[in-house]
Design a protein around this motif. Structure first.
Motif, short mmCIF file in Angstrom:
data_model
loop_
_atom_site.label_atom_id
_atom_site.label_comp_id
_atom_site.label_asym_id
_atom_site.label_seq_id
_atom_site.Cartn_x
_atom_site.Cartn_y
_atom_site.Cartn_z
N VAL A 53 0.87 -1.19 0.00
CA VAL A 53 0.00 0.00 0.00
C VAL A 53 0.90 1.23 0.00
CG1 VAL A 53 -1.74 1.32 1.25
CG2 VAL A 53 -1.84 -1.18 1.24
N LEU A 54 0.75 2.07 -1.03
CA LEU A 54 1.43 3.37 -1.06
C LEU A 54 0.51 4.34 -0.33
CD1 LEU A 54 2.97 3.97 -4.60
CD2 LEU A 54 4.14 4.10 -2.41
N MET A 55 0.93 4.81 0.84
CA MET A 55 0.05 5.54 1.75
C MET A 55 0.51 6.99 1.96
SD MET A 55 -2.58 4.83 3.99
CE MET A 55 -2.37 3.17 4.69
N ASP A 56 -0.31 7.93 1.54
CA ASP A 56 -0.03 9.34 1.83
C ASP A 56 -0.19 9.56 3.33
OD1 ASP A 56 0.41 12.05 1.61
OD2 ASP A 56 -1.61 12.52 0.97
N ILE A 57 0.69 10.34 3.93
CA ILE A 57 0.62 10.58 5.37
C ILE A 57 -0.44 11.64 5.68
CG2 ILE A 57 1.85 11.72 7.26
CD1 ILE A 57 2.46 8.85 7.14
N ARG A 58 -0.46 12.71 4.92
CA ARG A 58 -1.36 13.82 5.24
C ARG A 58 -2.61 13.74 4.37
NH1 ARG A 58 1.04 17.77 8.31
NH2 ARG A 58 3.32 17.74 8.46
N MET A 59 -3.74 13.35 5.00
CA MET A 59 -5.03 13.29 4.31
C MET A 59 -6.11 13.78 5.25
SD MET A 59 -4.93 9.61 2.29
CE MET A 59 -4.46 8.68 3.76
N PRO A 60 -7.15 14.42 4.73
CA PRO A 60 -8.29 14.79 5.58
C PRO A 60 -9.02 13.53 6.01
CG PRO A 60 -8.80 15.18 3.27
CD PRO A 60 -7.34 14.83 3.33
N PRO A 78 -0.77 -6.22 4.20
CA PRO A 78 0.22 -5.88 3.18
C PRO A 78 1.28 -4.94 3.75
CG PRO A 78 -1.78 -4.59 2.85
CD PRO A 78 -2.08 -5.59 3.93
N GLU A 79 2.40 -4.84 3.06
CA GLU A 79 3.43 -3.88 3.43
C GLU A 79 2.90 -2.47 3.16
OE1 GLU A 79 6.07 -4.77 4.96
OE2 GLU A 79 5.92 -6.93 4.61
N VAL A 80 3.41 -1.49 3.92
CA VAL A 80 3.00 -0.09 3.74
C VAL A 80 4.22 0.76 3.46
CG1 VAL A 80 1.91 1.93 4.78
CG2 VAL A 80 0.99 -0.36 5.24
N LEU A 81 4.14 1.53 2.40
CA LEU A 81 5.19 2.48 2.05
C LEU A 81 4.56 3.86 2.10
CD1 LEU A 81 8.13 2.64 1.06
CD2 LEU A 81 7.27 2.35 -1.27
N LEU A 118 9.14 -2.49 -5.25
CA LEU A 118 9.59 -3.86 -5.45
C LEU A 118 10.40 -4.36 -4.25
CD1 LEU A 118 10.63 -3.67 -9.21
CD2 LEU A 118 8.57 -4.71 -8.26
N ARG A 119 11.23 -3.49 -3.67
CA ARG A 119 12.02 -3.89 -2.49
C ARG A 119 11.11 -4.17 -1.31
NH1 ARG A 119 15.47 0.32 -4.09
NH2 ARG A 119 14.68 1.66 -2.43
N VAL A 120 10.15 -3.29 -1.09
CA VAL A 120 9.22 -3.49 0.02
C VAL A 120 8.45 -4.80 -0.14
CG1 VAL A 120 7.09 -2.61 1.04
CG2 VAL A 120 9.00 -1.07 0.66
N ALA A 121 8.05 -5.09 -1.36
CA ALA A 121 7.32 -6.33 -1.62
C ALA A 121 8.16 -7.56 -1.29
CB ALA A 121 6.85 -6.38 -3.08
N ARG A 122 9.50 -7.41 -1.41
CA ARG A 122 10.41 -8.52 -1.08
C ARG A 122 10.74 -8.56 0.41
NH1 ARG A 122 13.22 -6.61 -5.86
NH2 ARG A 122 14.78 -5.62 -4.52
N GLY A 123 10.18 -7.63 1.17
CA GLY A 123 10.45 -7.60 2.60
C GLY A 123 11.67 -6.82 2.99
N GLU A 124 12.19 -5.99 2.09
CA GLU A 124 13.39 -5.20 2.37
C GLU A 124 13.00 -3.79 2.79
OE1 GLU A 124 15.93 -5.28 -1.03
OE2 GLU A 124 15.83 -7.47 -1.22
N ALA A 125 13.87 -3.15 3.56
CA ALA A 125 13.63 -1.77 3.99
C ALA A 125 13.97 -0.80 2.88
CB ALA A 125 14.48 -1.46 5.23
N THR A 126 13.36 0.37 2.91
CA THR A 126 13.65 1.39 1.91
C THR A 126 14.35 2.59 2.51
OG1 THR A 126 11.51 2.48 2.23
CG2 THR A 126 11.61 0.72 0.61
N LEU A 127 14.73 2.53 3.77
CA LEU A 127 15.43 3.62 4.43
C LEU A 127 16.89 3.26 4.64
CD1 LEU A 127 13.00 4.74 7.28
CD2 LEU A 127 13.45 5.90 5.13
#
Length: 216
Positions: A53-60, A78-81, A118-127
């Motif tokens: 899930v590509l999740m925006d942080i700031r939403m009403p 699911p993983e959240v990015l 793709l990295r997140v889907a493989r269980g890898e960190a993106t930071l």
């Protein structure tokens, strides 16, 4: 391999359309659904069964932080990015601690956005560790509880602790394999045990815990 199934959550329809265009087209990623508010996430996840899930942080309404906390608390989530407009967003660290696998700036180059998914889907960190340290330096409301973090890390065996430290340094499974002289499959098994013993969701949370313990 099956394409990575992605749900895009953002209140801006132009952002959703842009991300969908960036991610689709070559068969690696399939944008299976979109939502404009965090309140829509549970139903959208149940309907579309995304991997990420590509999740925006700031939403009403229900923001991305609350939606991430609720989603990652469910079994088989699911993983959240998370998405943010600047890298010191005060909510990003809280989202990572809630179980998000990383974050992207909205002006990230298109190719990097896809690779992060793709990295997140493989269980890898993106930071990277430097980004994690930058976030903590900017948004942490107080000093970390090093005693508590250290006690948690004592649950690990010596080898598991070595793997956790390497994860906190942003190293891939292949890099950890070469450094610690073990197979990639063994590294994956150690990472899985570290997550289980520490009751964590992903490698980012391992990095944060190691940082809190003053070891990174």
């Amino acid at each position: 391999m099956n394409p990575v199934r992605v749900l895009i959550v953002d209140d801006d329809p132009l952002v959703r359309a842009g991300l969908s265009m960036i991610l689709s087209g070559d068969g690696e990623v399939d944008v299976v659904g979109q939502a404009s508010d965090g309140a829509q996430v549970p139903a959208a996840v149940a309907e579309h069964r995304p991997d990420v899930v590509l999740m925006d942080i700031r939403m009403p309404g229900v923001d991305g932080l609350a939606a991430t906390e609720a989603l990652r608390g469910r079994p088989g989530a699911p993983e959240v990015l998370v998405l943010t407009t600047f890298d010191a967003d005060e909510f990003v660290l809280r989202a990572l601690r809630a179980g998000a696998s990383g974050f992207l700036l909205k002006d990230t180059p298109p190719g990097q956005i896809k690779q992060a998914v793709l990295r997140v889907a493989r269980g890898e960190a993106t930071l990277s560790p430097s980004v994690t340290r930058q976030l903590i330096a900017h948004v942490s409301s107080g000093p970390p509880d090093r005693g508590r973090a250290g006690e948690q890390l004592k649950r690990l065996s010596t080898r598991e602790r070595e793997v956790a430290l390497a994860v906190a340094q942003g190293k891939s499974n292949a890099e950890i394999s070469a450094e610690l002289y073990m197979s990639v499959a063994t590294v994956k098994a150690h990472v899985s045990r570290v997550l289980t013993k520490l009751d964590l969701n992903n490698r980012v949370q391992v990095a944060l815990l190691v940082h809190d313990a003053g070891l990174a």
